[in-house]
Write an enzyme that holds these catalytic residues in place. Structure first.
Site, short mmCIF file in Angstrom:
data_model
loop_
_atom_site.label_atom_id
_atom_site.label_comp_id
_atom_site.label_asym_id
_atom_site.label_seq_id
_atom_site.Cartn_x
_atom_site.Cartn_y
_atom_site.Cartn_z
CG HIS A 2 5.96 4.03 -3.20
ND1 HIS A 2 6.58 2.81 -3.07
CD2 HIS A 2 5.27 4.21 -2.06
CE1 HIS A 2 6.28 2.27 -1.90
NE2 HIS A 2 5.49 3.12 -1.26
CG HIS A 4 1.70 5.18 1.43
ND1 HIS A 4 1.28 3.87 1.53
CD2 HIS A 4 3.03 5.13 1.17
CE1 HIS A 4 2.31 3.06 1.35
NE2 HIS A 4 3.39 3.79 1.13
CE LYS A 86 4.88 -1.92 -2.32
NZ LYS A 86 4.60 -0.76 -1.49
CG HIS A 123 8.00 -3.03 1.47
ND1 HIS A 123 7.65 -1.80 1.98
CD2 HIS A 123 9.01 -3.49 2.25
CE1 HIS A 123 8.42 -1.54 3.04
NE2 HIS A 123 9.24 -2.55 3.23
CG HIS A 157 10.30 1.93 -0.57
ND1 HIS A 157 10.78 0.67 -0.33
CD2 HIS A 157 9.01 1.92 -0.18
CE1 HIS A 157 9.81 -0.06 0.16
NE2 HIS A 157 8.72 0.66 0.27
CG ASP A 229 7.29 5.14 0.98
OD1 ASP A 229 6.07 4.94 1.07
OD2 ASP A 229 8.13 4.51 1.67
C1 NCD Z 1 4.49 3.19 4.57
C2 NCD Z 1 3.13 3.53 5.20
O1 NCD Z 1 3.09 4.25 6.19
O2 NCD Z 1 2.12 3.09 4.66
N1 NCD Z 1 5.50 3.40 5.57
C3 NCD Z 1 6.82 3.60 5.36
O3 NCD Z 1 7.57 3.68 6.33
N2 NCD Z 1 7.33 3.73 4.15
C4 NCD Z 1 4.47 1.80 4.06
C5 NCD Z 1 5.64 1.46 3.17
O4 NCD Z 1 5.76 1.97 2.06
O5 NCD Z 1 6.48 0.66 3.60
ZN ZN Z 2 5.21 3.08 0.74
#
Ligand code: NCD
Ligand code: ZN
Length: 327
Positions: A2, A4, A86, A123, A157, A229
């Site tokens: 996971h 970003h 997702k 999520h 998560h 995450d």
């Molecule tokens: C994530 C993001 O910034 O894209 N933020 C987070 O707090 N985890 C999005 C997500 O996974 O919820």
């Molecule tokens: Zn995330």
């Protein structure tokens, strides 16, 4: 499982922090606008590999589509580069404005995914009281897992003891957990001076929740996978009124986890938790890559970025870690 990576300057800044030490990662689709077609997904994958530079040869971006109502033809078109879809409920986290309003209305897409063997990553939060959002969502997981028994579902998560318990009740239910949710509680975020760099969705919970997550991770629970995450935001979007949610954990992930597992005498389970469980659950075969973690202290930089683009503050900024990834 996971991650970003964002796009543009941010992608170029953060990509190597994951593509260097890891052989693959599940890339989240919550860009603005989100990744919702085969064309966009394949083009994004190419930009990630370009940003990975020399690491691209041994880094597999596992691409995801942002959940919408998809036809069979749309999913089939994406399939060559697609790992999973997702699902974000509307408005629960960063860039989830295009998320769905009604989960039950999405049955036809779930059915297609089940038939086509495409995992569903979720999520799992409601828009209720912030500490109860994940627990309130658990009944949705139960419904999905029951109604679509061959759909591989991942609770992304997880942050509660209740979610860990649910894992064992449904064969098709799996979960990821972040490194930071194994370590921090709500007290670390807001119990003293507010710590914006620990603010994320789902918010860190009670010590009893953290302890249940940690016990499952240290035991390499076979249905639990590390999902960092890692979610970079520019420093000015974190250190301000209306702080963005997300912890940028990628630069310290492996050293911090090695330290945690070593502290608990569980280093022999680190590989399974970080990678082995995920490869088995999803039948993945990532490129061959070995890294060496050494017990050698270093100080985490307070900033990532050279000023020419975005600046991001990593998790554990300025603190001393006991382990490092040998270059
Ligand atoms: C994530 C993001 O910034 O894209 N933020 C987070 O707090 N985890 C999005 C997500 O996974 O919820
Ligand atoms: Zn995330």
């Amino acid at each position: 499982m996971h991650l970003h990576l964002r796009d543009g300057d941010m992608l170029r800044l953060v990509c190597a922090d994951s593509a260097g030490p890891f052989a693959g990662a599940v890339i989240m689709p919550n860009l603005v606008p989100p990744v919702t077609s085969a064309e966009v997904l394949t083009a994004y994958r190419a930009r990630i590999l370009e940003a990975a530079g020399p690491h691209a040869a041994a880094f597999q971006p596992l691409m995801t589509l942002f959940f919408q109502h998809y036809t069979e033809a749309q999913l089939a078109a994406a399939l060559p580069d697609l790992f999973a879809v997702k699902l974000y409920p509307h408005g629960v986290t960063t860039n989830s404005e295009s998320g769905i309003h009604s989960i039950s209305a999405a049955d036809p897409t779930f059915r297609l995914m089940e038939e086509m063997g495409i995992p569903l990553l979720v999520h799992g939060e409601t828009t209720g009281f912030v500490l109860d959002r994940e627990t309130e969502f658990l009944s949705v997981y139960e419904t999905l897992a029951t109604r679509f028994p061959r759909l591989r579902i991942v609770m992304e998560h997880i942050t509660t003891a209740a979610a860990v318990t649910l894992l064992d009740r449904f064969e098709n239910l799996h979960a990821t957990v972040t490194a930071h949710h194994l370590i921090i509680t709500l007290d670390d975020v807001a119990g003293g001076m507010l710590q914006p760099h620990l603010f994320c969705k789902p918010i860190a919970k009670r010590p009893s929740d953290r302890d249940a997550l940690l016990a499952a991770a240290l035991a390499a629970h076979p249905k639990l996978m590390m999902g960092s995450d890692s979610a970079p935001h520019p420093r000015e979007a974190k250190e301000c009124c209306g702080c963005a949610a997300g912890v940028y954990s990628a630069p310290v992930l492996l050293p911090r986890l090695a330290q945690l597992f070593a502290d608990h005498g569980a280093l022999d389970h680190l590989q399974a938790f970080i990678s082995g469980n995920a490869c088995r659950i999803h039948g993945l075969n990532p490129p061959d890559k070995s890294i060496t973690l050494v017990r050698e202290s270093w100080t985490v930089p307070t900033r990532c970025g050279d000023g020419s683009g975005p600046t991001v503050v990593p998790w554990e900024a300025g603190s001393e870690l006991e382990w490092r990834v040998k270059a």
